[in-house]
Design a protein around this motif. Structure first.
Motif, PDB file in Angstrom:
ATOM      1  N   ALA A  32      49.656  54.780  24.158  1.00  0.00           N
ATOM      2  CA  ALA A  32      49.226  54.243  25.445  1.00  0.00           C
ATOM      3  C   ALA A  32      47.808  53.697  25.302  1.00  0.00           C
ATOM      4  N   LEU A  33      47.494  52.711  26.123  1.00  0.00           N
ATOM      5  CA  LEU A  33      46.131  52.194  26.169  1.00  0.00           C
ATOM      6  C   LEU A  33      45.700  52.050  27.619  1.00  0.00           C
ATOM      7  N   VAL A  34      44.408  52.202  27.833  1.00  0.00           N
ATOM      8  CA  VAL A  34      43.808  52.065  29.158  1.00  0.00           C
ATOM      9  C   VAL A  34      42.529  51.240  29.039  1.00  0.00           C
ATOM     10  N   VAL A  35      42.378  50.257  29.897  1.00  0.00           N
ATOM     11  CA  VAL A  35      41.105  49.551  30.074  1.00  0.00           C
ATOM     12  C   VAL A  35      40.810  49.505  31.571  1.00  0.00           C
ATOM     13  N   LEU A  36      39.630  49.991  31.938  1.00  0.00           N
ATOM     14  CA  LEU A  36      39.175  49.953  33.326  1.00  0.00           C
ATOM     15  C   LEU A  36      37.882  49.153  33.394  1.00  0.00           C
ATOM     16  N   ASP A  37      37.739  48.379  34.438  1.00  0.00           N
ATOM     17  CA  ASP A  37      36.499  47.639  34.696  1.00  0.00           C
ATOM     18  C   ASP A  37      35.950  48.153  36.022  1.00  0.00           C
ATOM     19  N   GLY A  38      34.928  49.008  35.940  1.00  0.00           N
ATOM     20  CA  GLY A  38      34.342  49.547  37.153  1.00  0.00           C
ATOM     21  C   GLY A  38      33.680  48.466  37.986  1.00  0.00           C
ATOM     22  N   VAL A  39      33.838  48.572  39.293  1.00  0.00           N
ATOM     23  CA  VAL A  39      33.282  47.586  40.215  1.00  0.00           C
ATOM     24  C   VAL A  39      31.823  47.947  40.493  1.00  0.00           C
ATOM     25  N   THR A  40      30.918  47.071  40.117  1.00  0.00           N
ATOM     26  CA  THR A  40      29.492  47.320  40.326  1.00  0.00           C
ATOM     27  C   THR A  40      29.197  47.432  41.821  1.00  0.00           C
ATOM     28  N   VAL A 106      42.369  47.905  36.693  1.00  0.00           N
ATOM     29  CA  VAL A 106      43.159  48.722  35.762  1.00  0.00           C
ATOM     30  C   VAL A 106      44.054  47.848  34.889  1.00  0.00           C
ATOM     31  N   VAL A 107      44.024  48.132  33.587  1.00  0.00           N
ATOM     32  CA  VAL A 107      45.066  47.675  32.664  1.00  0.00           C
ATOM     33  C   VAL A 107      45.610  48.914  31.974  1.00  0.00           C
ATOM     34  N   LEU A 108      46.914  49.101  32.056  1.00  0.00           N
ATOM     35  CA  LEU A 108      47.563  50.284  31.482  1.00  0.00           C
ATOM     36  C   LEU A 108      48.826  49.835  30.764  1.00  0.00           C
ATOM     37  N   ALA A 109      49.000  50.273  29.530  1.00  0.00           N
ATOM     38  CA  ALA A 109      50.219  49.956  28.772  1.00  0.00           C
ATOM     39  C   ALA A 109      50.685  51.208  28.040  1.00  0.00           C
ATOM     40  N   SER A 189      58.065  45.478  31.932  1.00  0.00           N
ATOM     41  CA  SER A 189      58.330  46.031  30.608  1.00  0.00           C
ATOM     42  C   SER A 189      58.940  44.968  29.715  1.00  0.00           C
ATOM     43  N   THR A 190      58.845  45.209  28.404  1.00  0.00           N
ATOM     44  CA  THR A 190      59.377  44.320  27.378  1.00  0.00           C
ATOM     45  C   THR A 190      60.015  45.179  26.302  1.00  0.00           C
ATOM     46  N   PRO A 191      61.166  44.777  25.755  1.00  0.00           N
ATOM     47  CA  PRO A 191      61.733  45.551  24.651  1.00  0.00           C
ATOM     48  C   PRO A 191      60.740  45.693  23.507  1.00  0.00           C
ATOM     49  N   ARG A 192      60.627  46.894  22.977  1.00  0.00           N
ATOM     50  CA  ARG A 192      59.628  47.177  21.946  1.00  0.00           C
ATOM     51  C   ARG A 192      59.790  46.281  20.722  1.00  0.00           C
ATOM     52  N   ASP A 193      61.036  45.990  20.327  1.00  0.00           N
ATOM     53  CA  ASP A 193      61.233  45.202  19.115  1.00  0.00           C
ATOM     54  C   ASP A 193      60.908  43.724  19.307  1.00  0.00           C
ATOM     55  N   GLN A 194      60.541  43.336  20.553  1.00  0.00           N
ATOM     56  CA  GLN A 194      60.150  41.958  20.812  1.00  0.00           C
ATOM     57  C   GLN A 194      58.639  41.772  20.865  1.00  0.00           C
ATOM     58  N   VAL A 195      57.877  42.873  20.768  1.00  0.00           N
ATOM     59  CA  VAL A 195      56.423  42.798  20.946  1.00  0.00           C
ATOM     60  C   VAL A 195      55.719  42.909  19.602  1.00  0.00           C
ATOM     61  N   ARG A 196      54.847  41.959  19.327  1.00  0.00           N
ATOM     62  CA  ARG A 196      54.045  41.972  18.107  1.00  0.00           C
ATOM     63  C   ARG A 196      52.658  42.553  18.344  1.00  0.00           C
ATOM     64  N   ALA A 197      52.072  42.251  19.524  1.00  0.00           N
ATOM     65  CA  ALA A 197      50.698  42.704  19.775  1.00  0.00           C
ATOM     66  C   ALA A 197      50.424  42.762  21.268  1.00  0.00           C
ATOM     67  N   LEU A 198      49.441  43.592  21.623  1.00  0.00           N
ATOM     68  CA  LEU A 198      48.911  43.687  22.979  1.00  0.00           C
ATOM     69  C   LEU A 198      47.397  43.510  22.911  1.00  0.00           C
ATOM     70  N   ALA A 199      46.838  42.875  23.941  1.00  0.00           N
ATOM     71  CA  ALA A 199      45.382  42.794  24.074  1.00  0.00           C
ATOM     72  C   ALA A 199      45.029  43.079  25.523  1.00  0.00           C
ATOM     73  N   ALA A 200      44.203  44.099  25.729  1.00  0.00           N
ATOM     74  CA  ALA A 200      43.739  44.454  27.070  1.00  0.00           C
ATOM     75  C   ALA A 200      42.281  44.043  27.204  1.00  0.00           C
ATOM     76  N   LEU A 201      41.939  43.400  28.326  1.00  0.00           N
ATOM     77  CA  LEU A 201      40.636  42.750  28.470  1.00  0.00           C
ATOM     78  C   LEU A 201      40.067  42.968  29.860  1.00  0.00           C
ATOM     79  N   SER A 202      38.813  43.390  29.940  1.00  0.00           N
ATOM     80  CA  SER A 202      38.119  43.347  31.220  1.00  0.00           C
ATOM     81  C   SER A 202      37.720  41.897  31.502  1.00  0.00           C
ATOM     82  N   ASP A 203      37.352  41.604  32.759  1.00  0.00           N
ATOM     83  CA  ASP A 203      37.079  40.199  33.073  1.00  0.00           C
ATOM     84  C   ASP A 203      35.801  39.696  32.421  1.00  0.00           C
TER      85      ASP A 203
END
Length: 265
Positions: A32-40, A106-109, A189-203
C-alpha cells in the motif's frame, strides 16, 4: 519491485506538510502507498491546538496500517476509519467543526496478486501505467473546475469564493474530521497483471505538468523512472525559481511542498 520517494518542503524555514509512505508485507506481492498534502492554514485561528504536520502524520499512519491489515475493508472504508481515529486523537479543546481544522488531500493505493485499488480525494494525483505503456491520471477535478470558474470573478474575491466552497455540497472536499467525506473520493481498481507502475504526487509535484507545462503525464512518469522522484522535485524548484513572482505561471505560492512516490512492479 522498485520503490522510490522524495518529499521536500516549499521553504526550509517551514515544516513539510506533506506525508508519504509505502508498506510492504513480509511475504507476498501485496502493499500500500499513501501520499497526503496537508492544507496550509490561514494565519488566523483554526480552532485546533494541533498543526497540519501532526494531522498528516496521524492520518497517514492510520491509513497505511488499515489499508495493509484490513483487506476486508474497501479503501473508502479505510479512509473513513482513519479520519475517525484521527479525530478522536484531538483534544477536547479542538473545534473539529471549524472549517479550517487540520485537513489534507489524499492519494491511497493498495495492491495484491489480483488487483490494484486506488482512491484520490482533492487535487493530488495518482498515475497508473499499464503494461502497454499507457499512463492514466486518476484525478479529483472538482477544485480545478471551481478555480476555473473563479477566474471570472475579480481577483480580490477569488480566494474567498473558493474558501466558501471547502467541504460543502457543490464544492470540493478534503479529509478533515468528518468520515463521511470518503463518499466524495474518486475510487477504482485495475487488474494487477495490467499495471506496470504507480506514481503518487502532491500538487506541489504535479506543477511540473499542470502549472509549468514541462510535459504531459506520460513524460512525468518517464522522468520519475529515468531520474527518480528527487529529480522531479528539483525540476519543479528550478521552474519556480525562474518565475519567482508567478508572472508567467500564476500560482498561489512561489514554492509548495512537493512529494512524489514511484512504485514499479
Amino acid at each position: 519491485m522498485r520503490i522510490e520517494m522524495a518529499s521536500e518542503p516549499g521553504s526550509p524555514r517551514l515544516p513539510n506538510e506533506d506525508y508519504a509512505s509505502v508498506a510492504l508485507p513480509a511475504a507476498g506481492r501485496g502493499g500500500a502507498l499513501v501520499v497526503l498534502d496537508g492544507v496550509t492554514p490561514p494565519p488566523t485561528d483554526t480552532g485546533c491546538a494541533h498543526g497540519v504536520p501532526w494531522y498528516v502524520a496521524r492520518l497517514g499512519g492510520a491509513l497505511l496500517e488499515l489499508s495493509g491489515s484490513r483487506r476486508d475493508m474497501t479503501l473508502a472504508e479505510c479512509l473513513s476509519a482513519a479520519v475517525s481515529r484521527t479525530a478522536e486523537a484531538h483534544g477536547p479543546a479542538c473545534d473539529l467543526s471549524h472549517p479550517r481544522t487540520p485537513q489534507a488531500t489524499v492519494v491511497l493505493a493498495r495492491w495484491d496478486e489480483e488487483t490494484v485499488e486506488h482512491l484520490v480525494l482533492s487535487d493530488s494525483a495518482l498515475l497508473v501505467e499499464t503494461v502497454d505503456g499507457t499512463v492514466t491520471p486518476v484525478l479529483d477535478t472538482r477544485l480545478d473546475a471551481l478555480r476555473h470558474t473563479a477566474r471570472t470573478l475579480p481577483a480580490a474575491d477569488r480566494a474567498a469564493c473558493l474558501e466558501s466552497l471547502r467541504n460543502t455540497a457543490g464544492g470540493f472536499f478534503t479529509a478533515a474530521a468528518d468520515p463521511a467525506v470518503t463518499a466524495r473520493a474518486v475510487t477504482g481498481s485495475t487488474p494487477r497483471d495490467q499495471v506496470r507502475a504507480l506514481a503518487a504526487l502532491s500538487d506541489g509535484a504535479t506543477r511540473w505538468a499542470e502549472v509549468f507545462r514541462l510535459g504531459d503525464w506520460a513524460g512525468l512518469l518517464a522522468l520519475l523512472r529515468e531520474e527518480g522522484p528527487g529529480a522531479l522535485v528539483a525540476r519543479v524548484r528550478a521552474a519556480e525559481t525562474g518565475d519567482r513572482h508567478g508572472t508567467a505561471f500564476p500560482r498561489g505560492k512561489t514554492h509548495d511542498d512537493a512529494t512524489a512516490v514511484l512504485v514499479e512492479f
